[in-house]
Design an enzyme around this catalytic site. Sequence first.
Site, PDB file in Angstrom:
ATOM      1  N   ARG A 248       0.826  -1.222   0.000  1.00  0.00           N
ATOM      2  CA  ARG A 248       0.000   0.000   0.000  1.00  0.00           C
ATOM      3  C   ARG A 248       0.854   1.265   0.000  1.00  0.00           C
ATOM      4  O   ARG A 248       0.603   2.190  -0.793  1.00  0.00           O
ATOM      5  CB  ARG A 248      -0.962  -0.011   1.191  1.00  0.00           C
ATOM      6  CG  ARG A 248      -2.197  -0.866   0.971  1.00  0.00           C
ATOM      7  CD  ARG A 248      -3.132  -0.802   2.162  1.00  0.00           C
ATOM      8  NE  ARG A 248      -2.544  -1.393   3.354  1.00  0.00           N
ATOM      9  CZ  ARG A 248      -3.103  -1.378   4.561  1.00  0.00           C
ATOM     10  NH1 ARG A 248      -4.261  -0.752   4.727  1.00  0.00           N
ATOM     11  NH2 ARG A 248      -2.528  -1.948   5.595  1.00  0.00           N
TER      12      ARG A 248
ATOM     13  N   ASN B  56      -7.356  -1.528   1.329  1.00  0.00           N
ATOM     14  CA  ASN B  56      -7.027  -2.909   1.661  1.00  0.00           C
ATOM     15  C   ASN B  56      -8.342  -3.669   1.815  1.00  0.00           C
ATOM     16  O   ASN B  56      -9.155  -3.329   2.671  1.00  0.00           O
ATOM     17  CB  ASN B  56      -6.227  -2.923   2.969  1.00  0.00           C
ATOM     18  CG  ASN B  56      -5.735  -4.302   3.344  1.00  0.00           C
ATOM     19  OD1 ASN B  56      -6.264  -5.306   2.890  1.00  0.00           O
ATOM     20  ND2 ASN B  56      -4.727  -4.346   4.188  1.00  0.00           N
TER      21      ASN B  56
END
Length: 801
Positions: free
Chosen positions: A21, A39
Site C-alpha cells: 500500500r 485494503n
Amino acid sequence: MKDYRTLEINITGIVQGVGFRPYLYNLARSLNLNGYILNRGNAGVRLVLQGSSQSLRKSLEEIELKKPKISYIENIEVNYLENSQEFKTLEIQKSEQGRGVSLTLPPDIAICNDCLIDMRSLQKKKYYNYPFIACAVCGPRFTTVTELPYDRERSTMIEFPFCMQAEPESCVQEYSDFNNRRFHAQTFACSVCGPHYKLFNKQREILKDDSIEGILQETAKRIKEGNIVAIKGIGGVHLVCLANNDDIILKLRKRKGERKYKPFALMVPNLQIVENILKISKKESELLNSFRRPIILLERANSNDNSLISKQVAPGLQNVGVMLPYSGIHHLLFDYIGETPLIYTSGNKSYIPMAIDNIKIFEQLHDLADVFLLHNRPIYQRADDSVLRIHDNKMKLIRRSRGYVPEYMPLPFEVDVPGAIATGPLLATTGAILRRNRIFPTQHIGNVSHLETYEFLKNALFHMKTLLQINDSEIKFISCDTHPEFITTKLARELGDQFKCEIYRLQHHYAHILSLMAENNVKKDEKIIGIATDGIGYGDDGNIWGGEILLSSYNDFKRLGQLEYQPMIGGDRCTKYPARMLASILLGALGSDEAAKILNKLKVENDLEYKNAELKTLISQFEQAKTQFPTQSIPLTSSTGRIFDSVSYLLGASKIKTYRGEPAMRLESIASRGNPTKVELNIKFTKRDGRYIINTSDLILNIVSLLEEGKYDKKDIAAKFQIEIGKVFANVALMIAKEKKINKVGLTGGVAYNYSFSRAIKDQIVQAGLNFLEHEIIPPGDAGISTGQLIGGLFKYYTQD
C-alpha cells in the site's frame, strides 16, 4: 469540468504486509494522481485513481515493475469508471473485510538490511539496539496476525500503541509520513512504545531488565559459561548454547531426554566463519540469505575440524543444519557472543509443541533451560524454523513452516469447491485447507501422538480457515489417512460431525503421489507412474507399505510394483532395533537353522534390548507362525525404510534408532565417503500376478556375502547400495511406463531425501527420455501428505457428487 479519467485497479496476491500500500501510494503521488487505496482483506487491494490518461497508463506499467521484492501479484483487474466523482486528494482508506479465494498475507519476514542499519545507528536513538525493529517490508506477519485484513488492530501488536514522542521522531510520525520506510507499516514499534526483553532465572525472578545492553551482556556471559538459555523469538522459543563444546551439548541432550543423537540446528552470524568447514553452494547461500531464512542441511567439507562445530551437534552425520540470524535479537546476541556458532534448537520437550506463552515456557522448560530470555509480545501462532536440503539446485523441504506458511500451492485445474480440510498422517504432520483451486498447508505440527499436538493441529487448521474467511457451510469434505487408529483420523471424524460433511480416506502413498502430480502441473486426465518410498504407510491389503510403484491418476491408482514383503517379527520393535528387522528378513529368507548361523556370526544378539533371550524369542515367534504371515505379532512390510535400516545395521552405521530416519541418515553419511565402482551389487525383480516384486531378501544376503568375503570397504558397499536400490526402482517404473504408454515418472516419500538414491532414479528416467517429476514446493516426506489428501478427496467428492 476538468479533463480527467478514473481508473479502478483490483490487485490480488501477496499484497498485504509487504509494503504494498505505501508503494502504491507513493507511485500514484509521483504521477499526480488522486483517489484512494483500499485494503480489501482476502480480496486484495483496490486502487481508484484519477488523473490524466498518460499518468494512468504509466501507473499500470509501473505497478509490477517496481513492486516490493517480497510482494507477489497474482492478478490485476482494470476498469475505467464513467461519471465518477472528482477526487481532490490521494488517501489510504480504512480497510474492509473483503472475501477472496486466496490469502494476501505473507510469511514472517527476516529483518531487512535497512532495519539492521537503523538498529546500530546512534542517531536513531529509539531504535538503537532495539531487537523488535521492523518496517513495512520486514518483521513478523503470520505468527502475529489474528485475522485479516492486515492491520495493527488485528495483530498481537494491538497491545503496543504507537508512541507520540520519541527521538528522532515518534512512531505515529513515521507511520503517517509517506516518505518514511514505515509508512503504514503495521507491526513495527520502538523502545519507547514496543515490547521488551527481560532475563529470568528458573524461579522466574528477574536477573536483568535495566537495559537491552545489560540483558545481552549477561545472556552472552551465561552462554559462554556453559548455560543453556531459552530465548523467545518470533514464532516460538529456542534453546541456545555453544556449539563447540562437547560437554555442554551432552548436557543439553541429557536434559532433552529423548534427544540422545538427534542433530541440532546451528545459527551462525555469517557464512564466512564456516565456509572452510562446510560446503556451501551458490543456491544454498542464496536461500540462507533470503527473507525466509530456513535451516539448510550443509555437507561437512572437513570432518576432522571440530573447533567450531562439535561432533556432538550431529553425531554420525555428514550434514549439519545451519541458518542465519533472522530477527534483531539474533544479530544483537552475536554482537556480544562473537563469531562463533550457536545451537538454536526448538525449545520444547520431545513430542510436545513449543510453548509460546511465557508462563507455559517456564513450566515446560524448567528442567531444560538455566535462564530465560523472554519478551512480552504475544505470539498468536507458533511456527518452527523451516528445514530443507538442496539436490542439484532443487529444493527439498523437510519441514515447511516459518518463512513459507501461509503461502499456497495452486492446483493445475479449476475447482468449484469452496472449502475442505485435510488432517494429515500421524508423523511429521501438517494439516491443509482447500480454498477453490488453492491448497494452504499449515505450519509444521509434528507427531500427532499427544493431546497437545492434537490441539495444535486443530488450532492451526481453524486459524487458517479463519484467515481464509471460509464459512462452516463451505466445508464440503474432510480428508484423512486410511489408517483407522491414527489420531488424525479421529480428528477427521470429529470435524466431519462438526461440519456435517463427508470424510474421505486416502491411502498414504497415493496421497504422496497426488501431491507430486499437482505440484508438477499434471493435467486432470493424465496418468503418471509414481514411486513412493518411505518407512511406513497403511496399505489397502492391511499390510505396511513403503516401497511402492503406482500407476496413478487423480481418480485412482493401481499398485503395479513393490518391494518384496518382509516379516516384521515383533512389529514396531523392528523400527527401533534394526538388528531385529535384519533378523526377520534372514529368517524369512533362510529359515531358522541357516539364519541362526548368520545371526550368531554377526553377533546380532548384542544389539537387541534383551540380548540372547530376545533372539531366542524372536526365532521362536517365527517358527510358531510357520511362515503364515501376517499374524498379529508379525506384520508384513514392503517398506524401503526398513531395508535401509537393515543395510545400515549390517554396515555398522546404526545399531538403534533414537529418532526418525536415523539409520538411513547414518548410512548416507558413511556412503558419502564411499566409491560405488569398487563393488558389484545387483538387485533382481520378478513379475508375479501382474505386479513387479523387487527382491530384497537376495539383496540382504548378497550384502552379507560381501561382508563375509572381507575385501570390501563398508562405505563402498553403502554407496553402491543406495545407487542400485534407486536404479531398480527406476527400471521397474520404466518397464511399467512402457507397458502403459506413460511418459511421466515421479519420486516422492521420505526416502527421496537421500541424494544418491533419488539421483540414481532421476538419471535412469531422464536417460530413457521420460519426464521426471520431483518435489520442490511441497515436502516429499509426510509433511506433504495433507496436500495429497485434499486432492484425492476432491476427486472422490466429484465422483460422489
